[in-house]
Design an enzyme around this catalytic site. Structure first.
Site, PDB file in Angstrom:
ATOM      1  CE  LYS A  86      -3.842   1.888   2.803  1.00  0.00           C
ATOM      2  NZ  LYS A  86      -4.595   1.727   4.067  1.00  0.00           N
ATOM      3  CB  SER A 161      -7.856   3.970   3.258  1.00  0.00           C
ATOM      4  OG  SER A 161      -6.982   3.291   4.104  1.00  0.00           O
ATOM      5  CB  SER A 185      -7.919   1.046   6.025  1.00  0.00           C
ATOM      6  OG  SER A 185      -8.569   2.268   6.310  1.00  0.00           O
TER       7      SER A 185
END
Lengths: 509, 522, 98
Positions: A86, A161, A185
């Site tokens: 990420k 997210s 997330s």
């Protein structure tokens, strides 16, 4: 039976199987890494899971691992298996943007500790995945670089997210991915995409080098397509780091062992009354109830558990998180790095004006909203009513969980109240977006480990549903154990993983 | 925007007659730890810009702080030396505001949970024109840990200061260096001596930091910084510490920054008293503001008003865990403290056999440590006092420097005294050697050798010179022999000249009178 | 009903150093009011006497030895600087005095 891997199948195998193939020299890391890079070329145009691809470095590492293996060197368990990261973790040699335009093109001069651990594990890094800006969001629609599609239905959100990491897994663009979880997330995108995602105990994985959203809530965690894969990655990432003062100095719980075991006989399972009632989508409730019944059949004792202060969790979270975030994001002022622009029509702007203009332009709407909210909650005159009060509520929630864990070994709930919605459906209503975090947020507030494992598709929209399992601090292995048990039974019943039912994503010519 | 160089000032005595000053001092001490407060970067002075930085002190995305254990120990020791209570549990807090010298746009500091609080420091205020020496107990509100900011330099504009600059350059080597902020309670009752109390306190604090070994506390280098807070309230009768006076509410206070020396502390305090008194007596209102002290013009000027007001939005630092020193650990650290100054003072006075007045002179000159070190190096206390309180103090004042800044060490003073006692030098030569040492020519023996300063010890050579002078002055010699011993002065002078000053005058006198067959009287 | 005025939002934007357009200011006040309203619920527990929790961990006293370690070179430190001069970060003229 001789397994002859077809290059196009390499991307479909679990990491655990790939590790075996690599050890057996049936396949090379170079082939494996190249297969994924080619898949990214073919399909990521449609999915947009990746913000940056790391072809050269990844292939170089793959080749080095192959050479080391050929030379008979001892290698770590996941050596040669590629991984996506990420875009919230600093990576030398690759831009790190946290999904924000304010950090467009920023090249960190240092690696996050988790990245150092990936490199030490000899795992080629395929690239950086998309995310809501500064991890503020539940759909990846707030990325400064465009949204990511849910591989189950590209018109729907993959969750957030960490939508990029989850989508990469579901679209077979990476076998493993690293995410971060502040309010769900990792877990919610896992639920939305039919993959597995775990948020470790707070402090179990180093936050050093991971761009901060809310310091007392953020955790880095593993994502995979299976519970075992996720556990294998968990053991690479977790461990004490002297560079992170909040890091726990204790052995990593035996998560891989637990993932292989998957035995819930005699386990006491608590169903949280406050999470899963009205307000939860029908199809989500149906799959959840079936999963609970399944646990019962597998030998667990199921009881209902009351955590009354969980009703206040959302409020406490949306006061604490923006407050910490407003402070963590103050450093993006255009003085030392990041976007620098001046206000329109001002000939010799001051530093103050340049900071304000750069932040006005570089931050998206959601980030600005949360910064303003946090600034407000911390303001003199409001601190006691907002931030101070939210900290007290946090104590009450932690105590609710502690009390619950005196009577049960794990707690379960649906991971999210709904399945993945259509892109754009909630962007005009921030509050509606926030309400989607209601099941995942409490464990961030209390610092407890949680995992999401796929338990089927909702009838009304054929979108994935996830089961969330929570455990006491440092008992992450209990999460993996329960998730593995559920997974084993369901996959056997389905005749294959849930992801086998995913529609094919059109490849690009 | 600077005020006119001549601010309106009330007469000092008038000001003190009408008003009662209340003083507050905030002192920032830069610790001399090898690394910064929250990262392992070096803290060396004078390094090339931005070469002692890392992701943490640069505030890069993702960086996290880790507390320097040595800084915490220093903070605890400072708190103990100031007779404070040490918090059994405390935290760091973020002080949020934007300024380019702060890489995170918040300072990691302590807010409502300081590591030390509720102490005091007894200071000796030296005698001055304003009155005799006296003791004053400075009440300490708190001492807490925080980090320093980077260093700004301003380019363009005429003064090199921030006003009118075109742009600025930042060096973050200093960012993150540990600071201890020490805050007094409002200091009352000092009256007209308030500026001297301020100076004495800051000097005592400086000495304490050095004695503890936690900082070199050099104001001129910025490793100790002082902000002077001052307000005036109405006089209520003669007794400045009486109930009536203490009950009068405080007036509006100003904070004066850029006070870079002990002299400035005293002067800025006095200046603010006079400035505020002028404002009040003319019917005006003192503005609560931060002011800037100008050493060259001797005035304070108003700083730009702060636009953010003081909304620092403090909250506990979530990236750090609480500090909870055990009572055992605190006692271990207490055992490492040097002797309390008052106790040391009494001991030294007894050892040296000085009268109270002599000790006051010693303290007033700032010579205590210097004499102590000189005695340790072998000199007598009297000699130590003679040199440091006498000749060296005179020279320091003339040069406008602190006694401790004189370029001569206590060991060198002891060496010089030893040369005198051994008869190698006389007083005049000793002063010449002193000149040489202060000029950087080397140590006393080296300077004496280089300049050829050596008392003639050979009696033979002296006798020869005496004989020669007597021979040249038969009339004077006769006078002396007739009983006019005072006349020997001129002949002694001639012998000294013949010996190029390298003779002990007393010895010459003795030899002269001997040669003339006159009894040497008194 | 929580209210937050446009002026308050403008003041907060100034504190947070973020330029907001007129449209953004208009929208933000309304959005924040709705959010704050929902979260004012935490105020219902104002009477409960518990300590605030800023941390899920009971850790204390985590320290580092006072030993220097290499950091970034000047070049690395300045690599991402929008502007640099003479080994220092160059920033536009600063209005507020510290």
């Amino acid at each position: 039976m001789v397994f002859t891997p077809d290059p196009s199948d390499l991307t479909r195998l679990p990491a655990a199987d790939l590790a075996q193939l690599l050890t057996d020299r049936a396949v090379s890391s170079t082939e494996l890494t190249r297969a994924h890079l080619e898949a990214i070329t073919a399909r990521d145009g449609a999915v947009h899971a990746y913000l940056h691809r790391n072809d050269e470095q990844a292939l170089a590492e793959a080749a080095a691992v192959d050479a080391a293996r050929a030379a008979g060197q001892d290698l770590p368990p996941l050596a040669g298996i590629p991984v996506a990261v990420k875009d919230v973790a600093c990576t030398i040699g690759q831009p790190t943007t946290a999904g924000s335009r304010i950090l467009q093109g920023w090249l960190p001069p240092y690696d996050a500790t988790v990245v150092t651990r990936l490199r030490a594990a000899r795992m080629p890094i395929l690239g950086k995945t998309n995310m809501d800006e500064f991890a503020m969001g539940s759909s990846t629609e707030h990325s400064g670089y465009g949204p990511t599609g849910n591989p189950w239905d590209l018109a729907r959100v993959p969750g957030g997210s960490g939508g990029g990491s989850a989508a990469a897994l579901a679209a077979y663009l990476a076998p493993l991915a690293v995410g971060s979880d502040t309010g769900g997330s990792i877990r919610q995108p896992a639920a939305f995409t039919g993959t597995v995602g775990a948020k470790p105990t707070y402090g179990a994985v180093s936050r050093y080098g991971v761009i901060a959203l809310a310091s007392s809530l953020d955790q880095i965690g593993p994502c995979g397509r299976t519970v075992l894969d996720t556990a294998l990655l968990h053991e690479v990432l977790a461990g004490h780091d002297p560079k992170d003062s909040t890091s726990i100095d204790a052995p990593v719980p035996p998560v891989v062992q637990a993932a292989r075991r998957g035995d819930v006989a005699g386990l006491r399972v608590g169903v949280i009354r406050q999470l899963g009632g009205a307000g939860y989508q029908g199809g989500v409730r149906a799959r959840f109830e079936e999963a609970v019944a399944l646990l019962g059949r597998l030998g667990a004792d199921i009881v209902e558990v009351d955590c009354p202060h969980l009703d206040y969790a959302l409020g406490a979270y949306y006061l604490i998180m923006p407050s910490e975030a407003s402070s963590n994001l103050a450093r993006y002022d255009a003085m030392r790095y990041g976007l620098r622009v001046g206000p329109d029509g001002v000939p010799a702007p001051s530093a103050e004006q340049v900071s304000a203009a750069s932040r006005g332009q570089g931050f998206g709407a959601e980030a600005k909203r949360r910064i303003i909210l946090g600034t407000y909650a911390l303001s003199s005159g409001y601190y006691d009513a907002f931030y101070g009060q939210a900290q007290k509520v946090r104590t009450l929630i932690a105590r609710d969980f502690a009390a619950a864990f005196e009577t049960v070994d794990v707690l379960v709930s649906p991971t999210a109240p709904t399945t993945a919605w259509e892109r754009g459906a909630k962007t005009d209503d921030p509050l509606a977006m926030y309400l989607g975090d209601v099941a995942t947020i409490p464990s961030n507030l209390a610092g407890l480990p949680g995992i999401s494992v796929p338990i089927g598709l909702a009838d009304e929209d054929a979108m994935p549903v996830g089961l969330q399992v929570l455990a006491p601090a440092m008992a992450d292995d209990r999460c993996y154990n329960v998730a593995a048990a559920v997974e084993r039974d369901l996959v056997a019943g389905w005749g294959g993983p849930l992801l086998d039912r995913i529609p094919t994503i059109a490849t690009e010519a | 925007m600077t005020a006119a160089p001549h601010a309106v000032l009330a007469d000092y005595a008038d000001a003190l007659a009408a008003y009662d000053p209340v003083l507050g001092l905030e002192v920032h001490v830069e610790l001399s730890t090898r690394t910064k407060m929250f990262c392992a970067c070096r803290t060396d002075f004078g390094a090339e810009p931005n070469t002692q930085v890392c992701p943490v002190c640069l505030g890069l995305p993702g960086a996290l702080p880790v507390v320097n254990g040595a800084a915490v120990e220093a903070a605890i020791r400072i708190g103990l030396a100031l007779n404070c209570e040490i918090a059994p549990w405390c935290r760091f807090a973020r002080k949020n505001y934007f300024y380019p010298d702060m890489t995170k746009n918040f300072q990691t500091s302590q807010y409502d949970e300081p590591i030390a609080f509720g102490g005091h420091l007894d200071v000796e205020v030296p005698a001055s024109e304003a009155g005799p020496a006296f003791g004053y107990r400075v009440a300490i509100e708190r001492a807490h840990m925080e980090e320093d900011a980077g260093k700004l330099s301003h380019v363009g504009g005429s003064t090199g200061r921030i006003h009118g600059a075109d742009y600025s350059l930042i060096d973050y080597n200093r960012a993150g260096i540990p600071l201890i902020e020490i805050v007094t309670k409002p200091l009352v009752g000092a009256g007209e001596r308030a500026p001297e109390v301020a100076r004495a306190y800051v000097a005592a604090l400086r000495d304490l930091m050095r004695a503890l070994g936690v900082s070199d506390a050099r104001m001129e280098q910025g490793s100790m910084r002082c902000d002077v807070n001052l307000s005036l309230r109405a006089r209520s009768g003669d007794d400045r510490v009486g109930e009536a006076q203490l009950a009068v509410p405080f007036g509006t206070r100003t904070e004066t920054k850029n006070v870079n020396s002990l002299r400035s502390v005293e002067a800025a305090c006095a200046h603010e008293i006079q400035r505020q008194a002028a404002v009040l007596t003319s019917g005006g209102v003192v503005t609560q503001e931060t002011r800037h002290w100008h050493e060259d013009t001797g005035v304070t000027t108003a700083g730009r008003p702060k636009s953010d007001a003081d909304d620092y939005r403090y909250f506990p630092e979530p990236d750090l865990v609480p500090i909870a020193p055990s009572p055992e650990r605190v006692e271990e650290l207490r055992a490492t403290l040097p002797e309390p100054p008052a106790q040391r003072l009494r001991r030294l006075q007894a050892d040296w056999g000085f009268a109270d007045l002599e000790m006051r002179d010693v303290l007033g000159s700032g010579a205590l440590d210097l004499i102590d070190a000189t005695v340790t190096a072998g000199a007598s206390p009297a000699a130590g006092k003679k040199w440091w309180v006498g000749e060296l103090s005179r020279r320091a004042n003339a040069d406008g420097v602190e006694l401790a800044e004189m370029p001569i060490t206590p060991a060198q003073v002891a060496e010089l005294d030893a040369l005198l006692r051994a008869g190698r030098l006389n007083d005049t030569m000793a002063k010449q050697v002193l000149d040489g040492v202060l000029a950087g020519e080397g140590g006393p023996t080296a300077v004496a050798d280089a300049r050829g300063l050596q008392l003639v010890s050979d009696d033979g050579a002296l006798r020869d010179a005496v004989q020669a002078v007597i021979a040249r002055n038969p009339d004077v010699a006769a006078k002396i022999q007739a009983g006019k011993v005072q006349a020997s002065g001129a002949l002694i002078g001639q012998v000294m000249k013949e010996m190029q000053g390298r003779a002990d005058a007393a010895k010459v006198r003795t030899l002269l009178l001997e040669s003339l067959g006159v009894a040497a009287q008194g | 009903m929580s209210t937050i005025s446009r002026d308050q939002v403008a003041h907060l934007a100034m504190l947070a150093r973020i330029d907001l357009s007129e449209t953004e200011l208009d929208a933000m006040a309304g959005e924040l009011a709705v959010i704050l309203d929902a979260f004012a619920k935490v105020g219902e527990l104002a009477d409960v006497d518990v300590p605030g929790m800023s941390h899920p961990l009971p850790l204390t006293d985590v320290y580092r030895a006072d030993t220097p370690a290499p950091g970034l070179t000047q070049e690395a430190a300045l690599a991402a600087a929008p502007e640099a001069e003479d080994g220092r970060f160059a920033v536009p003229r600063i209005l507020t005095e510290d």
